[in-house]
Design a protein around this motif. Structure first.
Motif, PDB file in Angstrom:
ATOM      1  N   SER A 128       4.933  -2.192  -1.617  1.00 16.38           N
ATOM      2  CA  SER A 128       4.613  -2.253  -3.036  1.00 16.38           C
ATOM      3  C   SER A 128       3.417  -1.370  -3.366  1.00 16.38           C
ATOM      4  CB  SER A 128       4.305  -3.693  -3.439  1.00 16.38           C
ATOM      5  OG  SER A 128       3.083  -4.123  -2.856  1.00 16.38           O
ATOM      6  N   SER A 129       3.229  -1.118  -4.658  1.00 22.74           N
ATOM      7  CA  SER A 129       2.080  -0.316  -5.097  1.00 22.74           C
ATOM      8  C   SER A 129       0.768  -1.005  -4.767  1.00 22.74           C
ATOM      9  CB  SER A 129       2.181  -0.060  -6.611  1.00 22.74           C
ATOM     10  OG  SER A 129       3.352   0.656  -6.923  1.00 22.74           O
ATOM     11  N   ALA A 130       0.754  -2.343  -4.845  1.00 19.69           N
ATOM     12  CA  ALA A 130      -0.467  -3.074  -4.497  1.00 19.69           C
ATOM     13  C   ALA A 130      -0.827  -2.870  -3.026  1.00 19.69           C
ATOM     14  CB  ALA A 130      -0.287  -4.557  -4.794  1.00 19.69           C
ATOM     15  N   GLU A 131       0.183  -2.854  -2.147  1.00 25.96           N
ATOM     16  CA  GLU A 131      -0.085  -2.622  -0.723  1.00 25.96           C
ATOM     17  C   GLU A 131      -0.495  -1.174  -0.466  1.00 25.96           C
ATOM     18  OE1 GLU A 131       2.924  -5.664   1.537  1.00 25.96           O
ATOM     19  OE2 GLU A 131       3.822  -4.102   0.271  1.00 25.96           O
ATOM     20  N   ALA A 149       6.098   2.707   9.505  1.00 23.17           N
ATOM     21  CA  ALA A 149       5.866   1.317   9.120  1.00 23.17           C
ATOM     22  C   ALA A 149       5.217   0.506  10.236  1.00 23.17           C
ATOM     23  CB  ALA A 149       7.181   0.679   8.696  1.00 23.17           C
ATOM     24  N   ALA A 150       5.609   0.741  11.485  1.00 21.94           N
ATOM     25  CA  ALA A 150       5.044  -0.033  12.592  1.00 21.94           C
ATOM     26  C   ALA A 150       3.540   0.188  12.699  1.00 21.94           C
ATOM     27  CB  ALA A 150       5.735   0.348  13.899  1.00 21.94           C
ATOM     28  N   ALA A 151       3.108   1.440  12.564  1.00 24.22           N
ATOM     29  CA  ALA A 151       1.674   1.731  12.611  1.00 24.22           C
ATOM     30  C   ALA A 151       0.960   1.133  11.408  1.00 24.22           C
ATOM     31  CB  ALA A 151       1.451   3.242  12.665  1.00 24.22           C
ATOM     32  N   ALA A 152       1.634   1.104  10.251  1.00 24.71           N
ATOM     33  CA  ALA A 152       1.018   0.525   9.059  1.00 24.71           C
ATOM     34  C   ALA A 152       0.763  -0.964   9.242  1.00 24.71           C
ATOM     35  CB  ALA A 152       1.914   0.769   7.846  1.00 24.71           C
ATOM     36  N   ARG A 153       1.706  -1.667   9.850  1.00 20.07           N
ATOM     37  CA  ARG A 153       1.491  -3.098  10.091  1.00 20.07           C
ATOM     38  C   ARG A 153       0.328  -3.335  11.038  1.00 20.07           C
ATOM     39  NH1 ARG A 153       7.250  -3.204   9.656  1.00 20.07           N
ATOM     40  NH2 ARG A 153       7.466  -2.692  11.866  1.00 20.07           N
ATOM     41  N   ALA A 154       0.116  -2.415  11.957  1.00 17.66           N
ATOM     42  CA  ALA A 154      -0.955  -2.586  12.939  1.00 17.66           C
ATOM     43  C   ALA A 154      -2.346  -2.445  12.328  1.00 17.66           C
ATOM     44  CB  ALA A 154      -0.788  -1.573  14.077  1.00 17.66           C
ATOM     45  N   VAL A 155      -2.457  -1.730  11.201  1.00 17.86           N
ATOM     46  CA  VAL A 155      -3.788  -1.505  10.606  1.00 17.86           C
ATOM     47  C   VAL A 155      -3.995  -2.331   9.346  1.00 17.86           C
ATOM     48  CG1 VAL A 155      -3.896   0.836  11.535  1.00 17.86           C
ATOM     49  CG2 VAL A 155      -3.015   0.478   9.223  1.00 17.86           C
ATOM     50  N   GLU A 156      -3.074  -3.240   9.041  1.00 18.75           N
ATOM     51  CA  GLU A 156      -3.195  -4.035   7.815  1.00 18.75           C
ATOM     52  C   GLU A 156      -4.489  -4.835   7.774  1.00 18.75           C
ATOM     53  OE1 GLU A 156       0.279  -6.403   7.477  1.00 18.75           O
ATOM     54  OE2 GLU A 156       1.406  -4.874   6.377  1.00 18.75           O
ATOM     55  N   ASN A 157      -4.933  -5.314   8.914  1.00 21.23           N
ATOM     56  CA  ASN A 157      -6.138  -6.141   8.973  1.00 21.23           C
ATOM     57  C   ASN A 157      -7.360  -5.347   9.433  1.00 21.23           C
ATOM     58  OD1 ASN A 157      -4.723  -8.500   8.207  1.00 21.23           O
ATOM     59  ND2 ASN A 157      -3.987  -8.743  10.313  1.00 21.23           N
ATOM     60  N   GLY A 158      -7.283  -4.016   9.318  1.00 23.56           N
ATOM     61  CA  GLY A 158      -8.403  -3.187   9.717  1.00 23.56           C
ATOM     62  C   GLY A 158      -9.503  -3.167   8.675  1.00 23.56           C
ATOM     63  N   PRO A 159     -10.542  -2.370   8.894  1.00 21.67           N
ATOM     64  CA  PRO A 159     -11.669  -2.293   7.948  1.00 21.67           C
ATOM     65  C   PRO A 159     -11.209  -1.840   6.565  1.00 21.67           C
ATOM     66  CG  PRO A 159     -12.184  -1.191  10.021  1.00 21.67           C
ATOM     67  CD  PRO A 159     -10.731  -1.498  10.067  1.00 21.67           C
ATOM     68  N   VAL A 160     -11.759  -2.455   5.540  1.00 17.42           N
ATOM     69  CA  VAL A 160     -11.416  -2.061   4.174  1.00 17.42           C
ATOM     70  C   VAL A 160     -12.115  -0.757   3.836  1.00 17.42           C
ATOM     71  CG1 VAL A 160     -11.072  -4.435   3.445  1.00 17.42           C
ATOM     72  CG2 VAL A 160     -13.335  -3.410   3.231  1.00 17.42           C
TER      73      VAL A 160
END
Length: 493
Positions: free
Chosen positions: A188-191, A206-217
């Motif tokens: 989504s645009s929010a993500e 997508a797999a790499a994106a899921r891995a960094v979802e909880n990374g530094p803002v």
């Protein structure tokens, strides 16, 4: 969301990789940009906490406010940031170039280049806008003086933040929006607003994106868990390791910012990007000279007439930017073909030397026939433009279906862009067999509506107040009345 962008998002989900939604780059990427990664303290209105800034990917400058609630320390932060930013923007005020005007009859001078500032996301732009508003009116003397760089920083930040609102401007850019203009992900645009996730979709999938979802803002807001677990104790005890902790927090975003610039540089620039950057150089030149001449800070808010004029400029810029993107990029122009505002076809007949002598004097009016397999949704008399010949107008004379083929023959009469003689210049008229795209879009200049002078507006919109003479009282001298059975001078009850 447009049809093709929705399709690109669906393809991104199916393939697990971001899909390009542009064939060229629609913004200017500077050879020597400045990157700024700001952080603000949670729960405080635009209280700066830290920033990484600089023009060298290997040498970011770290600025930290160890106690964000301390007013003096916050202005020391603004002073240090001001020294960095002002030194950068002033570095472009040396070389000038001449720009022809009035069809080459005269020239004007502007600076040969302009600064470009990058932040991670739209929140970074909002942070700079608020920081500029809170600093540009600060006094350098009096009861609570600040360094002279602080109000000057505020004026430059306000200028850059205002320019970011102009569609097509490249003086202040954010990485999230720049990537979203050229790629579509399967989220989504929010993500997409999280820079690390968006960049991972484009670079690795997508797999790499899921891995960094909880990374530094990427800021300017910090992660609440980090605030409670790490940041609050460090600020409370004024720990000397606070700057290093913040550096480690922000470095991943700093590195991603430069990777974004590298990604964008790999795309070829659109043909009209340089033209829009020229407008940015004009804006920078005008403001730099205004500041050098001692001009006043930008007002807190625009008056009614100034606000209307600004709205007109933004609307004109948005319309012009949309047309230029379509003319530069066949993938974006395809959106207009789907909507019926454009069609592509092949020239089957051409009369390049046709003369129209029905008026007072003969004029060159060639005609061409274009056959297209696309449904034509334009009426006779409509004026069309081809991106390959933007200075030429094509008026629709007739639209005729070709029997049994599902195709259409469009007869067009051409004007403009062929020279000033009664013989068309070579190549100015499409030849038989040439593939052309025609659209209702046009780069033609549109004059803004006339706005009244401030003095001619009502007092509710900034004009002069209206004073009315009080009506004389009934009977006798003003303010006095005569009452039956009474004496003059008694007020009327």
């Amino acid at each position: 969301m447009s049809t093709l962008t929705a399709l690109a998002r669906a393809q991104a989900v199916a393939t697990g990789r971001a899909q390009p939604i542009a064939t060229v780059r629609h913004l200017h990427v500077h050879d020597h940009p400045m990157v700024l990664v700001p952080l603000a303290m949670a729960g405080e209105a635009n209280a700066p906490l830290a920033a990484l800034a600089g023009t060298d990917p290997a040498a970011p400058r770290l600025l930290v406010v160890t106690q964000p609630r301390d007013r003096d320390e916050r202005f020391r932060f603004a002073d240090h940031l001001g020294r960095i930013l002002i030194s950068y923007v002033d570095s472009f005020a040396d070389l000038t170039e001449d720009v022809p005007v009035d069809r080459g009859k005269d020239v004007r001078t502007r600076y040969a280049d302009a600064p470009q500032l990058w932040v991670p996301n739209p929140g970074g732009e909002d942070f700079l806008r608020l920081l500029g508003r809170s600093t540009r009116f600060r006094a350098v003397d009096g009861e609570h003086p600040v360094p002279a760089t602080v109000p000057l920083l505020g004026r430059w930040l306000t200028f850059l933040a205002n320019s970011a609102e102009v569609p097509g401007s490249s003086l202040l850019l954010n990485a999230v929006q720049a990537l979203g203009t050229h790629w579509a992900t399967g989220q989504s645009s929010a993500e997409d607003a999280q820079l690390g996730v968006l960049l991972a979709w484009i670079e690795e999938g997508a797999a790499a994106a899921r891995a960094v979802e909880n990374g530094p803002v990427a800021g300017p807001a910090t992660d609440p868990e980090f605030d409670n677990r790490v940041l609050a104790p460090l600020i409370e005890r004024q720990a000397p390791e606070l700057p290093e902790v913040l550096r480690e927090l922000m470095l991943p975003t700093w590195e991603r910012m430069w990777r974004v610039l590298g990604l964008l540089r790999r795309l070829p620039a659109g043909e009209r990007v340089a033209q829009r950057w020229g407008g940015d150089k004009d804006a920078y030149t005008a403001f730099a000279r205004y500041v050098a001449e001692g001009g006043a800070p930008q007002p807190r808010r625009d008056g009614a007439v100034a606000a209307a004029a600004r709205l007109q400029r933004l609307e004109s810029a948005a319309a012009r930017y949309a047309v230029q993107r379509a003319f530069d990029d066949p993938l974006i122009l395809a959106e207009y073909r789907l909507a019926g505002a454009a069609f592509a076809g092949t020239v089957t007949l051409a009369a390049p030397d046709r003369i129209d002598d029905s008026g007072k004097r003969p004029v060159l009016r060639p005609r061409i026939m274009v056959r297209t397999s696309e449904t034509v949704r334009v009426e006779p008399g409509t004026s069309l433009t081809s991106p390959s010949r933007p200075g030429q107008k094509a008026r629709v004379v007739s639209v005729s279906p070709v029997a049994g083929s599902g195709e259409f023959d469009v007869l067009l009469e051409l004007s403009g862009g062929m020279g000033r003689k009664l013989v068309a210049e070579p190549g100015s008229v499409p030849a038989v067999g040439e593939r052309v795209v025609l659209t209702t879009l046009s780069e033609e200049f549109r004059r803004s509506g006339a706005l009244p002078d401030v003095s001619e507006t009502p007092w509710t919109h900034g004009g002069p107040p209206v004073f009315e003479e009080p009506a004389p009282a009934r009977g006798g001298p003003a303010g006095l009345v005569s009452t039956p059975g009474g004496s003059a001078g008694q007020p009327d009850e």
